[in-house]
Write a protein that holds these residues in place. Structure first.
Motif, short mmCIF file in Angstrom:
data_model
loop_
_atom_site.label_atom_id
_atom_site.label_comp_id
_atom_site.label_asym_id
_atom_site.label_seq_id
_atom_site.Cartn_x
_atom_site.Cartn_y
_atom_site.Cartn_z
N LEU A 1 6.06 8.83 -5.92
CA LEU A 1 7.00 7.82 -6.39
C LEU A 1 6.43 6.45 -6.05
O LEU A 1 6.16 6.15 -4.88
N SER A 2 6.22 5.62 -7.05
CA SER A 2 5.68 4.28 -6.81
C SER A 2 6.82 3.31 -6.52
O SER A 2 7.97 3.56 -6.85
N LYS A 3 6.48 2.18 -5.90
CA LYS A 3 7.47 1.15 -5.62
C LYS A 3 8.07 0.59 -6.90
O LYS A 3 9.18 0.08 -6.92
N ALA A 4 7.30 0.69 -7.99
CA ALA A 4 7.78 0.20 -9.28
C ALA A 4 8.74 1.19 -9.95
O ALA A 4 9.36 0.87 -10.95
N LEU B 1 4.26 -4.37 -10.89
CA LEU B 1 3.23 -3.90 -9.97
C LEU B 1 2.75 -2.53 -10.40
O LEU B 1 3.49 -1.57 -10.35
N TYR B 2 1.51 -2.46 -10.86
CA TYR B 2 0.97 -1.18 -11.28
C TYR B 2 0.35 -0.48 -10.08
O TYR B 2 -0.39 -1.06 -9.30
N GLU B 3 0.65 0.77 -9.95
CA GLU B 3 0.17 1.54 -8.81
C GLU B 3 -0.16 2.95 -9.28
O GLU B 3 0.66 3.63 -9.87
N CYS B 4 -1.35 3.38 -9.01
CA CYS B 4 -1.72 4.75 -9.31
C CYS B 4 -2.93 5.11 -8.47
O CYS B 4 -3.60 4.24 -7.92
N PHE B 5 -3.20 6.39 -8.39
CA PHE B 5 -4.28 6.88 -7.54
C PHE B 5 -5.62 6.30 -7.94
O PHE B 5 -6.47 6.01 -7.09
N ALA B 6 -5.84 6.10 -9.23
CA ALA B 6 -7.16 5.68 -9.72
C ALA B 6 -7.26 4.19 -10.03
O ALA B 6 -8.25 3.75 -10.59
N CYS B 7 -6.26 3.40 -9.66
CA CYS B 7 -6.23 2.00 -10.08
C CYS B 7 -6.89 1.02 -9.11
O CYS B 7 -7.18 -0.11 -9.49
N VAL C 1 0.85 -1.19 0.00
CA VAL C 1 0.00 0.00 0.00
C VAL C 1 0.88 1.24 0.00
O VAL C 1 1.77 1.37 0.83
N SER C 2 0.66 2.10 -0.94
CA SER C 2 1.47 3.31 -1.06
C SER C 2 0.95 4.38 -0.13
O SER C 2 -0.05 4.21 0.56
N ASP C 3 1.62 5.54 -0.15
CA ASP C 3 1.18 6.64 0.70
C ASP C 3 -0.13 7.24 0.21
O ASP C 3 -0.73 8.06 0.88
N LEU C 4 -0.57 6.83 -0.97
CA LEU C 4 -1.87 7.29 -1.47
C LEU C 4 -2.97 6.30 -1.10
O LEU C 4 -4.12 6.48 -1.46
N GLY C 5 -2.61 5.22 -0.39
CA GLY C 5 -3.59 4.24 0.00
C GLY C 5 -4.00 3.34 -1.13
O GLY C 5 -5.09 2.77 -1.13
N VAL C 6 -3.14 3.18 -2.12
CA VAL C 6 -3.46 2.38 -3.29
C VAL C 6 -2.70 1.06 -3.21
O VAL C 6 -1.48 1.05 -3.12
N GLU C 7 -3.42 -0.03 -3.22
CA GLU C 7 -2.76 -1.33 -3.16
C GLU C 7 -2.16 -1.68 -4.51
O GLU C 7 -2.80 -1.55 -5.55
N LYS C 8 -0.92 -2.13 -4.47
CA LYS C 8 -0.24 -2.54 -5.69
C LYS C 8 -0.59 -3.99 -5.98
O LYS C 8 -0.57 -4.82 -5.11
N ARG C 9 -0.94 -4.31 -7.21
CA ARG C 9 -1.33 -5.66 -7.57
C ARG C 9 -0.42 -6.20 -8.65
O ARG C 9 0.16 -5.46 -9.42
N LYS C 10 -0.33 -7.51 -8.73
CA LYS C 10 0.67 -8.15 -9.57
C LYS C 10 0.22 -8.36 -11.01
O LYS C 10 -0.91 -8.71 -11.27
N VAL C 11 1.17 -8.17 -11.90
CA VAL C 11 1.03 -8.61 -13.29
C VAL C 11 2.33 -9.35 -13.61
O VAL C 11 3.41 -8.85 -13.33
#
Length: 210
Positions: free
Chosen positions: A115-118, A58-64, A22-32
């Motif tokens: 900055l995302s983990k990816a 791992l895609y991570e964005c505010f709207a994902c 979970v990023s600082d935006l509260g968005v869970e990163k999911r696997k591809v």
């Protein structure tokens, strides 16, 4: 690449928590999972391959986030942030400024230091390779990031013949993935992203016209 015998256990180049990050935006990163078939075709899948070396994306964005509780029809807009930079980029690359704002909002919620983990960086969440291709030296510089992200958006729009859905899907999951699936990839996160960018786009268009 596979050989004539199936390896007992595929090698993994990157690995992350099974529960996501979970990023600082509260968005869970999911696997591809990204891997190459024996015929050389690159595959992107949400299913782990059993007999091929693979890399986890791992895609991570505010709207994902699929289960986001945000009301995208009512979330406050950022109609004046970085006004000069957005206007310049829109004019230079012949883009609707509302589209630029919608993508920034969806990617980083207008957080310049996102900055995302990816490794995606800045307002429009440019990966280092994309930033380099778009001549962005400092992805955390708002002007450079918006210019580079807008240039990339314009290229995707041209590649996908002005189709907003495919352009947004490609911005999120990559143009190769969109071409592979001949449409929006069957990733819940990408599908949610496209839907929400389009909601934001219409809202920004209306707000900027008033």
């Amino acid at each position: 690449m596979k050989t004539g015998t199936v390896s007992s256990k595929p090698r993994v180049k990157a690995n992350y928590s099974e529960n996501g990050i979970v990023s600082d935006l509260g968005v869970e990163k999911r696997k591809v999972f990204q891997y190459k078939q024996t015929n050389g075709v690159m595959v992107f899948s949400d299913q782990q391959p059993l007999d091929a070396d693979y890399q986890v994306l791992l895609y991570e964005c505010f709207a994902c986030r699929v289960d986001s509780v945000i009301d995208w029809y009512k979330i406050p807009l950022f109609t004046s942030h970085f006004a000069t930079d957005v206007a310049l980029a829109a004019r230079q690359y012949q883009l609707d400024p509302a589209l630029i704002r919608a993508v920034i909002h969806a990617e980083s919620a207008f957080k310049i230091g996102a900055l995302s983990k990816a490794g995606a960086q800045g307002l429009m969440q440019l990966m280092p390779g994309t930033a380099s291709d778009m001549d962005v030296d400092d992805p955390f510089n708002a002007q450079q990031n918006i210019r580079g992200g807008s240039r990339y958006l314009a290229q995707l729009l041209s590649q996908f013949n002005g189709d907003i859905d495919l352009t947004c899907a490609a911005y999120n999951a990559g143009p190769t993935t969109v071409m592979q699936y001949r449409g929006i990839p069957p990733y819940p996160e990408t599908q949610a992203y496209v839907k929400r960018v389009k909601i934001l786009l219409k809202r920004y268009q209306k707000a900027l016209a008033s």
